[in-house]
Design a protein around this motif. Sequence first.
Motif, PDB file in Angstrom:
ATOM      1  N   GLU B 235       0.836  -1.208   0.000  1.00 38.40           N
ATOM      2  CA  GLU B 235       0.000   0.000   0.000  1.00 38.40           C
ATOM      3  C   GLU B 235       0.870   1.258   0.000  1.00 38.40           C
ATOM      4  N   GLY B 236       1.897   1.232   0.855  1.00 37.17           N
ATOM      5  CA  GLY B 236       2.799   2.382   0.919  1.00 37.17           C
ATOM      6  C   GLY B 236       3.467   2.607  -0.424  1.00 37.17           C
ATOM      7  N   LEU B 237       3.882   1.493  -1.022  1.00 31.49           N
ATOM      8  CA  LEU B 237       4.549   1.581  -2.318  1.00 31.49           C
ATOM      9  C   LEU B 237       3.602   2.173  -3.360  1.00 31.49           C
ATOM     10  N   LYS B 238       2.335   1.776  -3.255  1.00 33.35           N
ATOM     11  CA  LYS B 238       1.345   2.268  -4.201  1.00 33.35           C
ATOM     12  C   LYS B 238       1.255   3.801  -4.126  1.00 33.35           C
ATOM     13  N   ALA B 239       1.269   4.310  -2.913  1.00 32.53           N
ATOM     14  CA  ALA B 239       1.189   5.761  -2.745  1.00 32.53           C
ATOM     15  C   ALA B 239       2.383   6.429  -3.409  1.00 32.53           C
ATOM     16  N   PHE B 240       3.577   5.888  -3.152  1.00 31.75           N
ATOM     17  CA  PHE B 240       4.783   6.474  -3.749  1.00 31.75           C
ATOM     18  C   PHE B 240       4.713   6.402  -5.264  1.00 31.75           C
ATOM     19  N   GLU B 241       4.282   5.247  -5.772  1.00 34.21           N
ATOM     20  CA  GLU B 241       4.227   5.076  -7.226  1.00 34.21           C
ATOM     21  C   GLU B 241       3.200   6.009  -7.854  1.00 34.21           C
ATOM     22  N   TYR B 242       2.086   6.155  -7.160  1.00 36.29           N
ATOM     23  CA  TYR B 242       1.007   6.990  -7.688  1.00 36.29           C
ATOM     24  C   TYR B 242       1.507   8.407  -7.949  1.00 36.29           C
ATOM     25  N   PHE B 243       2.127   9.005  -6.939  1.00 38.04           N
ATOM     26  CA  PHE B 243       2.565  10.395  -7.100  1.00 38.04           C
ATOM     27  C   PHE B 243       3.742  10.504  -8.057  1.00 38.04           C
ATOM     28  N   THR B 244       4.607   9.497  -8.062  1.00 38.98           N
ATOM     29  CA  THR B 244       5.726   9.519  -8.991  1.00 38.98           C
ATOM     30  C   THR B 244       5.211   9.526 -10.429  1.00 38.98           C
ATOM     31  N   GLU B 245       4.228   8.675 -10.687  1.00 36.44           N
ATOM     32  CA  GLU B 245       3.676   8.605 -12.034  1.00 36.44           C
ATOM     33  C   GLU B 245       3.031   9.933 -12.435  1.00 36.44           C
ATOM     34  N   LEU B 246       2.183  10.453 -11.554  1.00 35.80           N
ATOM     35  CA  LEU B 246       1.514  11.723 -11.849  1.00 35.80           C
ATOM     36  C   LEU B 246       2.532  12.791 -12.194  1.00 35.80           C
ATOM     37  N   TYR B 247       3.585  12.813 -11.402  1.00 34.45           N
ATOM     38  CA  TYR B 247       4.570  13.881 -11.562  1.00 34.45           C
ATOM     39  C   TYR B 247       5.364  13.685 -12.848  1.00 34.45           C
ATOM     40  N   GLN B 248       5.780  12.459 -13.089  1.00 29.40           N
ATOM     41  CA  GLN B 248       6.648  12.237 -14.243  1.00 29.40           C
ATOM     42  C   GLN B 248       5.885  12.313 -15.555  1.00 29.40           C
ATOM     43  N   GLU B 249       4.584  12.063 -15.519  1.00 33.64           N
ATOM     44  CA  GLU B 249       3.799  12.202 -16.747  1.00 33.64           C
ATOM     45  C   GLU B 249       3.236  13.608 -16.888  1.00 33.64           C
ATOM     46  N   ASP B 250       3.685  14.507 -16.017  1.00 35.87           N
ATOM     47  CA  ASP B 250       3.257  15.910 -16.047  1.00 35.87           C
ATOM     48  C   ASP B 250       1.739  16.037 -15.925  1.00 35.87           C
ATOM     49  N   LEU B 251       1.146  15.232 -15.081  1.00 38.98           N
ATOM     50  CA  LEU B 251      -0.294  15.328 -14.861  1.00 38.98           C
ATOM     51  C   LEU B 251      -0.625  16.229 -13.674  1.00 38.98           C
ATOM     52  N   ILE B 252       0.371  16.541 -12.880  1.00 39.05           N
ATOM     53  CA  ILE B 252       0.157  17.510 -11.806  1.00 39.05           C
ATOM     54  C   ILE B 252       1.220  18.591 -11.948  1.00 39.05           C
ATOM     55  N   MET B 412       9.760  11.054  -6.920  1.00 41.10           N
ATOM     56  CA  MET B 412       9.061  11.829  -7.939  1.00 41.10           C
ATOM     57  C   MET B 412      10.025  12.453  -8.935  1.00 41.10           C
ATOM     58  N   LEU B 413      11.197  12.867  -8.435  1.00 41.52           N
ATOM     59  CA  LEU B 413      12.181  13.494  -9.310  1.00 41.52           C
ATOM     60  C   LEU B 413      12.969  12.454 -10.089  1.00 41.52           C
ATOM     61  N   GLY B 414      12.723  11.181  -9.801  1.00 41.40           N
ATOM     62  CA  GLY B 414      13.396  10.128 -10.538  1.00 41.40           C
ATOM     63  C   GLY B 414      14.805   9.844 -10.047  1.00 41.40           C
ATOM     64  N   GLU B 415      15.148  10.347  -8.863  1.00 48.28           N
ATOM     65  CA  GLU B 415      16.497  10.094  -8.343  1.00 48.28           C
ATOM     66  C   GLU B 415      16.583   8.717  -7.704  1.00 48.28           C
ATOM     67  N   ALA B 416      15.433   8.163  -7.388  1.00 48.76           N
ATOM     68  CA  ALA B 416      15.406   6.815  -6.823  1.00 48.76           C
ATOM     69  C   ALA B 416      14.112   6.164  -7.291  1.00 48.76           C
ATOM     70  N   THR B 417      14.082   4.855  -7.312  1.00 44.72           N
ATOM     71  CA  THR B 417      12.807   4.206  -7.639  1.00 44.72           C
ATOM     72  C   THR B 417      11.917   4.330  -6.412  1.00 44.72           C
ATOM     73  N   PRO B 418      10.597   4.254  -6.611  1.00 48.01           N
ATOM     74  CA  PRO B 418       9.703   4.366  -5.453  1.00 48.01           C
ATOM     75  C   PRO B 418      10.076   3.382  -4.339  1.00 48.01           C
ATOM     76  N   GLN B 419      10.464   2.145  -4.716  1.00 44.46           N
ATOM     77  CA  GLN B 419      10.798   1.167  -3.680  1.00 44.46           C
ATOM     78  C   GLN B 419      12.038   1.601  -2.897  1.00 44.46           C
ATOM     79  N   GLU B 420      13.059   2.072  -3.621  1.00 45.27           N
ATOM     80  CA  GLU B 420      14.273   2.545  -2.937  1.00 45.27           C
ATOM     81  C   GLU B 420      13.944   3.687  -1.979  1.00 45.27           C
ATOM     82  N   ALA B 421      13.111   4.624  -2.487  1.00 46.95           N
ATOM     83  CA  ALA B 421      12.748   5.787  -1.676  1.00 46.95           C
ATOM     84  C   ALA B 421      12.003   5.345  -0.423  1.00 46.95           C
ATOM     85  N   LEU B 422      11.130   4.370  -0.599  1.00 42.72           N
ATOM     86  CA  LEU B 422      10.336   3.887   0.525  1.00 42.72           C
ATOM     87  C   LEU B 422      11.244   3.229   1.569  1.00 42.72           C
TER      88      LEU B 422
END
Lengths: 279, 435
Positions: B235-252, B412-422
């Motif tokens: 679940e935690g990973l999902k949250a990280f992935e969700y915002f990373t995706e939004l940010y990297q696809e320029d949706l937010i 979100m900035l792509g410096e780490a994968t969501p899992q690494e960041a978590l």
Amino acid sequence: MAAKKSSSIIKKILLYLLLIAITLFMIGPFLWLLSTALKSASENIFQYPPKLLPEEPTFSNFGKVMDVFPFWRYLLNSTIVSGLTVILNVLFCSLAAYPLARMNFKGKNTVFILILSTMMIPFQLLMIPVYILSLNLGLQNTYLGMVLPHVTTAFGVFLMRQAFMTVPYELDESARMDGANSFQIWWKVLMPLVKPSLVTLTIFTFVSAWGDFLWPLIIVNDQNMFTLPLGLNMLSGTFTSDWRLIAAGAIISMIPVIVIFLLLQRFFIGGAMKGAIKG
Amino acid sequence: MKKKHLLLAMILIITMIFVSACGSDDAKKDSKDNKDSKGKTEQTTIEFWTMQLKPTFTEYIEGVIADFENENPDIKIDWLDVPAADLDKKILTAVSSNTAPDVVNLNPTFASKLAELDALVNMEEAVSDEDKQKYVKGAWEANRLQDVTFVIPWYLSTEVTLNNTKIYEEAGLDPEKPAKTYEEAKEYSKIIKEKTGKYGYFPSLDLSLVLQHMVVMGAELTNEDGTKAAFNTPEGLKAFEYFTELYQEDLIPKEALSGDQRNTIDMYQAGQVAFFAGSHFISQIKENAPEIYEHTKPSEAITGDTGKKTMSVQNIVVPKQTDNEEAAVKFALFLTNAENQLAFTKLTPILPSAVEALEDPYFTEAGEDAEPTDLVRITAAGQLDEAELLVPPMENYDELKEAMFDAISEAMLGEATPQEALDKAEKAWNEILAK
């Protein structure tokens, strides 16, 4: 000959264009503030693309600011506090600077370094001890309580000491030959000669005293003794903030600073140049 | 000669200032003596601080104070309204110099800091069970640190999504069906981005919002005794992935990461964002962007699989240093009773913490000419049952919050994968929690 002349004209035009661009860049935010203050309630101030000129310019925002809080009372408080701070600060700093610049005594340099080192301590750190001291002196909710912590500043002492050092020592000697005592030398010889530095110190002290937010807030518990920055803060409420009023308030609070600077500008620039030449 | 006079005058002025300062001090002492000598009925004075309520609520607060003083002639209330910007510094200075006020309006974060220092009265003991029943349960329990309830809840708010119906229409979406879940929010953002070039969703990651998003998506922040991080889960990973995706696809907007919560409202007011969680900004929108306000339609908060919704609470605290604990608590209860809260909430879009006040039709029925402000209030009150304080008061809260924000920004900035960041955030949390 003609070619040379025209190239110098082009140079001038380019120079002026550059200067105008820089001017606009510098006062741009201020113009924006002014335009927001003049916008009427029906305009969206966050519209995109932004509009500089208000559609229906109005001065009513300025009037409203004065209704939001006891404007004149706070203006009076601010004036008293800043006025006293400036007078006392200039007086005490130059008094303290005189022996440091002119007299020889043991530990002079130590004293000077100690004074300077206080510049490195942020006010937030001193705040609680100063507050407790002020409370014990019964200075809560008084003008004096707001003024005293700022009556001497290391910066002021330093500035005045450097100014006194630039005055030739021979002037002191000749004054002493004429029978002047130290106090008279300070008042009659040195002070008139360092006017530019006095003005610089005046402006700096005024600006910081006029805009001070934290200390008045801490020491004052009585809404009648609030200063203008504290009052202006009321314009942005917990649930709503009308940026037109905030902009209008910001402009009102800026006026005295601008006026003081314009009045003293001549000396200020003189002082800055003097410092530049003599290092 | 003239100079000499000037000098004398200056010295005179300075002496006068000093003397006048002493004078006012004496005057104070006198008035105190008077009070004591009058004293068959001993007057207690309660010092009451609020957070930036003047001038909008001056009349209301003064009215409450007058009512209270009428009922309790032996208690006098001294009200001071402190600018929110430095209230924390002012109260800290006051507490550390042993001159704390008697009743203060504080937000939960700072109240819990003072509670850590054991500077606040335990309301669990100071308030009778009967009185406790009068408050919304979630609000009363929201401010607990190791079984000590250190505040009385004042007013509440729940997060309501504001939708710009004009952008919905431009993008061919139905404004009657606003985004209700994170998944929908993402879908809508894609459509809006394609059709209008504007942003759809603007989630702020300021303050505790990262933690809130995670909890709503189903992650637990810590284990039960709060000693270890517990969010390194799918679940935690999902949250990280969700915002990373939004940010990297320029949706937010990029400001989601860099800016504070205020940026969200600025962009919404500029008509650049279609929906965001911003119910408490509604009156600001009305003032600053009238035409956007007209197109604003509130809807229930965006939520994840858990269906959880966030609630925030404003509190009244009584510092332990008070000499008049009884009178102070009495005033705090009076201020937060149903009648007074109802009057307060009618002035501004907030919800009362008193159960009785919430039953008023003001919070349940929308009139025909209901404005967005009214709808926001009714929507907000409607979801209060599902709402809870998502991020409980924790020790070293600021550090924890920062650590999580740093981690998610790296992802979100792509410096780490969501899992690494978590993983990184988990490690940081475990270190901080072990302190």
